[in-house]
Each structure stands twice: as C-alpha cells, then as structure tokens.
Motif scaffolding. Structure first.
Motif, PDB file in Angstrom:
ATOM      1  N   ALA A  46      -4.403   5.168  -1.397  1.00  0.00           N
ATOM      2  CA  ALA A  46      -3.290   5.843  -0.724  1.00  0.00           C
ATOM      3  C   ALA A  46      -2.670   6.933  -1.592  1.00  0.00           C
ATOM      4  O   ALA A  46      -2.033   7.852  -1.076  1.00  0.00           O
ATOM      5  CB  ALA A  46      -2.220   4.830  -0.316  1.00  0.00           C
ATOM      6  N   GLN A  90      -4.975   5.078   6.760  1.00  0.00           N
ATOM      7  CA  GLN A  90      -6.350   5.438   6.408  1.00  0.00           C
ATOM      8  C   GLN A  90      -6.884   4.543   5.293  1.00  0.00           C
ATOM      9  O   GLN A  90      -8.037   4.085   5.343  1.00  0.00           O
ATOM     10  CB  GLN A  90      -6.408   6.901   5.979  1.00  0.00           C
ATOM     11  CG  GLN A  90      -7.801   7.378   5.588  1.00  0.00           C
ATOM     12  CD  GLN A  90      -7.810   8.839   5.165  1.00  0.00           C
ATOM     13  OE1 GLN A  90      -6.916   9.605   5.488  1.00  0.00           O
ATOM     14  NE2 GLN A  90      -8.833   9.236   4.419  1.00  0.00           N
ATOM     15  N   ALA A  91      -6.059   4.291   4.279  1.00  0.00           N
ATOM     16  CA  ALA A  91      -6.495   3.460   3.150  1.00  0.00           C
ATOM     17  C   ALA A  91      -6.734   2.023   3.588  1.00  0.00           C
ATOM     18  O   ALA A  91      -7.711   1.383   3.173  1.00  0.00           O
ATOM     19  CB  ALA A  91      -5.441   3.507   2.044  1.00  0.00           C
ATOM     20  N   VAL A 116       0.833  -1.202   0.000  1.00  0.00           N
ATOM     21  CA  VAL A 116       0.000   0.000   0.000  1.00  0.00           C
ATOM     22  C   VAL A 116       0.870   1.255   0.000  1.00  0.00           C
ATOM     23  O   VAL A 116       0.512   2.268  -0.618  1.00  0.00           O
ATOM     24  CB  VAL A 116      -0.963  -0.020   1.198  1.00  0.00           C
ATOM     25  CG1 VAL A 116      -1.850   1.222   1.212  1.00  0.00           C
ATOM     26  CG2 VAL A 116      -1.843  -1.274   1.142  1.00  0.00           C
ATOM     27  N   ASP A 154       2.772  10.062   4.855  1.00  0.00           N
ATOM     28  CA  ASP A 154       2.664   8.822   4.076  1.00  0.00           C
ATOM     29  C   ASP A 154       2.074   7.706   4.935  1.00  0.00           C
ATOM     30  O   ASP A 154       1.164   6.982   4.511  1.00  0.00           O
ATOM     31  CB  ASP A 154       4.037   8.396   3.551  1.00  0.00           C
ATOM     32  CG  ASP A 154       4.596   9.341   2.509  1.00  0.00           C
ATOM     33  OD1 ASP A 154       3.802   9.956   1.776  1.00  0.00           O
ATOM     34  OD2 ASP A 154       5.836   9.457   2.431  1.00  0.00           O
ATOM     35  N   ARG A 160      -4.042   0.438  -1.974  1.00  0.00           N
ATOM     36  CA  ARG A 160      -2.882   1.078  -2.620  1.00  0.00           C
ATOM     37  C   ARG A 160      -3.341   2.219  -3.523  1.00  0.00           C
ATOM     38  O   ARG A 160      -2.728   3.301  -3.538  1.00  0.00           O
ATOM     39  CB  ARG A 160      -2.093   0.047  -3.429  1.00  0.00           C
ATOM     40  CG  ARG A 160      -0.846   0.630  -4.078  1.00  0.00           C
ATOM     41  CD  ARG A 160      -0.067  -0.450  -4.823  1.00  0.00           C
ATOM     42  NE  ARG A 160      -0.792  -0.952  -5.977  1.00  0.00           N
ATOM     43  CZ  ARG A 160      -0.380  -1.965  -6.741  1.00  0.00           C
ATOM     44  NH1 ARG A 160       0.742  -2.599  -6.446  1.00  0.00           N
ATOM     45  NH2 ARG A 160      -1.089  -2.360  -7.775  1.00  0.00           N
ATOM     46  N   GLU A 205      -1.640   8.226   5.546  1.00  0.00           N
ATOM     47  CA  GLU A 205      -2.464   7.942   4.375  1.00  0.00           C
ATOM     48  C   GLU A 205      -2.586   6.438   4.154  1.00  0.00           C
ATOM     49  O   GLU A 205      -3.653   5.934   3.785  1.00  0.00           O
ATOM     50  CB  GLU A 205      -1.884   8.608   3.129  1.00  0.00           C
ATOM     51  CG  GLU A 205      -1.801  10.128   3.183  1.00  0.00           C
ATOM     52  CD  GLU A 205      -3.151  10.808   3.135  1.00  0.00           C
ATOM     53  OE1 GLU A 205      -4.187  10.112   3.103  1.00  0.00           O
ATOM     54  OE2 GLU A 205      -3.169  12.051   3.142  1.00  0.00           O
ATOM     55  N   VAL A 206      -1.504   5.698   4.382  1.00  0.00           N
ATOM     56  CA  VAL A 206      -1.540   4.243   4.230  1.00  0.00           C
ATOM     57  C   VAL A 206      -2.471   3.634   5.270  1.00  0.00           C
ATOM     58  O   VAL A 206      -3.288   2.749   4.959  1.00  0.00           O
ATOM     59  CB  VAL A 206      -0.124   3.650   4.334  1.00  0.00           C
ATOM     60  CG1 VAL A 206      -0.173   2.124   4.462  1.00  0.00           C
ATOM     61  CG2 VAL A 206       0.691   4.042   3.099  1.00  0.00           C
ATOM     62  N   GLN A 235      -4.216   9.209  -3.012  1.00  0.00           N
ATOM     63  CA  GLN A 235      -4.975  10.444  -2.781  1.00  0.00           C
ATOM     64  C   GLN A 235      -5.103  11.240  -4.079  1.00  0.00           C
ATOM     65  O   GLN A 235      -4.939  12.468  -4.108  1.00  0.00           O
ATOM     66  CB  GLN A 235      -4.323  11.289  -1.677  1.00  0.00           C
ATOM     67  CG  GLN A 235      -4.469  10.725  -0.280  1.00  0.00           C
ATOM     68  CD  GLN A 235      -5.898  10.817   0.241  1.00  0.00           C
ATOM     69  OE1 GLN A 235      -6.520  11.869   0.194  1.00  0.00           O
ATOM     70  NE2 GLN A 235      -6.430   9.712   0.726  1.00  0.00           N
ATOM     71  N   ARG A 251       2.187   5.776  -2.326  1.00  0.00           N
ATOM     72  CA  ARG A 251       2.701   7.084  -1.907  1.00  0.00           C
ATOM     73  C   ARG A 251       3.932   7.520  -2.688  1.00  0.00           C
ATOM     74  O   ARG A 251       4.411   8.653  -2.526  1.00  0.00           O
ATOM     75  CB  ARG A 251       3.037   7.045  -0.400  1.00  0.00           C
ATOM     76  CG  ARG A 251       1.854   6.732   0.491  1.00  0.00           C
ATOM     77  CD  ARG A 251       0.758   7.768   0.336  1.00  0.00           C
ATOM     78  NE  ARG A 251       1.246   9.128   0.628  1.00  0.00           N
ATOM     79  CZ  ARG A 251       0.595  10.234   0.299  1.00  0.00           C
ATOM     80  NH1 ARG A 251      -0.552  10.164  -0.362  1.00  0.00           N
ATOM     81  NH2 ARG A 251       1.093  11.421   0.601  1.00  0.00           N
TER      82      ARG A 251
END
Length: 263
Positions: free
Chosen positions: A164, A131-132, A107, A125, A161, A128-129, A166, A111
C-alpha cells in the motif's frame, strides 16, 4: 546500440555492524559492499548466521552501521523521515500488529507517508489499500481483527501494508514465512509484477529454489558478501553451492533452476 546500463537503487560501501561493544567478536557485518540494481529483484541467500537480515536492516536504515548507504545516489542520512517512508517499504521477520486492529486499518498504515498531519484517508488511499488487499487475497478479511487470523493470513495482511505504500523499493526479510506453497507462488507472481512496473525488490529467503527465481543473487557467509551476480550465471551457482559446503547442487529442470541434495 548497446543497452543503457542499469542504475542502482541502493548502494552500500564498507558496511560494518557490531552488536554490542566494537570488538572483533561482536562484528556481524565485515566491510560489506554491494550495489542493488533498480527495477530488478535481488535475493540475499546464505546459511544461518550469514548476516542476511542485518544487511537488509542496514539498507533500510533500521540499524546503526559504519560505512555508507546510498538511496538513488543520495546518502541515507540526507533523506527526511517522510521521504524515506514513502520511497522504501519494509516487511520484516515476525512483524506483529495490534491484534484488535481491523485488517483495513492495518493496511491503511502503509498510506501514512502520503498523508498530511491529522488528514483523513483520501479516496486514493482507500483505492491503494483495496488494491493491496486484493493483490494478497486478503480483501475478504478487511473487517476482521488481525488477532483473528492465522499466522499465514497475518503475513499476507502485512505484505498488503507494504504494498500500500506504493514505494519504489521494497525490502522483505523472510516474506514467505508461514505461507503455504500456493501462496508462496502468489508472492512470486506478485514480485514479478512489481518488477515489471519498475519497482525494486530485495528479499532475504531461506527457500533457495524460490530465491533462484530472482534476477540477481547476493550470496553471504559469516557476515561477508562472497558473490553477487545474475542468477543464471554458473559462477553464482558455484558460490551458492560452496557456502552450503557443497551439500547442494544447482540444476536446471524444465527451464527452472532448482537445488538438489548432492549424492
């Protein structure tokens, strides 16, 4: 005061694709044109061999084509590789990853467009990972190897992935493959959440009832777009029924569009 018209996230004009030599027999897309509105969910549907996946790959810049593709009114060729990778996320059919890679690291690949050369993963990073992974209910597997997961679990990791990144635009080809019905519904709610955030989602789906939950449908047959319109439009329903040789009918059941076998 009339509402401001929607802008287009993606535009295609005169797209033609040949698989092999440029002969009529090898042409799989025939001068396709369409506009994909921003901050909406557009689903591409049609029978097998209609050219749905080929169209999506052209929009993503993954296949050579004749014609033009614009992202945010800019020709695709003018985007740098890094800008492309951060602006648009891709989830393809039957995507695989190294089976010994840790789920977290798979995942984290999403980023890369936001990282400098040889830079380390930042706190953002990691956030965000996480969260995903949580959004796809894959957080509990973060330390496991990808090869230890089932096909459906791997699909959720690959979706994480893509999330992530975004990216402003997400293109997904058969994203519901290997997902059981509850996780298909999770995907539907996730897409709706992304659109509410202003993202643009384009999906190729064989699951017509799920596709009918989209804002817009692109109906394809034999390498051509035969109709594009709002999902609730009766003309869209007629076009959808026609490409499946009138073997299905679109009906509203308790406020939800569904397909029924035609008697």
């Amino acid at each position: 005061m009339s509402p401001k018209p929607l802008t287009d996230a993606l535009q295609a004009q005169g797209l033609s694709v040949h698989l092999g030599p440029k002969t009529a027999q090898n042409e799989v897309l025939h001068s396709v044109s369409l506009n994909v509105p921003a901050a909406r969910w557009t689903s591409v549907v049609g029978p097998n061999g209609a050219g749905k996946s080929t169209l999506l790959k052209c929009l993503a810049g993954l296949l050579p084509f004749q014609g033009s593709v614009l992202w945010d009114d800019r020709p695709l060729a003018t985007w740098t590789a890094k800008s492309r990778a951060s602006h648009l996320a891709w989830l393809g059919q039957n995507q695989e990853g190294a089976p010994d890679m840790r789920v977290w690291d798979v995942v984290m690949l999403g980023r890369l467009p936001h990282q400098g050369w040889l830079s380390h993963d930042s706190d953002q990073d990691s956030a965000e990972v996480e969260q995903a992974l949580r959004a796809t209910q894959a957080w509990d597997w973060r330390e496991r190897a990808l090869g230890q997961l089932s096909a459906g679990e791997r699909q959720r990791v690959l979706l994480a992935r893509a999330l992530a990144v975004q990216a402003a635009v997400l293109l997904m080809d058969e994203p519901l493959a290997n997902l059981d019905p509850p996780h298909q519904m999770d995907w539907l709610h996730l897409v709706r959440s992304l659109v509410a955030q202003g993202r643009t989602v384009v999906s190729v789906l064989h699951e017509i009832p799920m596709a009918l939950c989209a804002d817009e449908l692109v109906v394809m047959k034999e390498g051509r777009v035969v109709h594009q319109g709002q999902t609730a439009d009766p003309k869209t329903h007629l076009a959808l029924e026609a490409v499946f040789e009138d073997r299905i009918q679109v009906r509203s059941v308790q406020g939800q569009w569904v397909t029924l076998a035609k008697p």
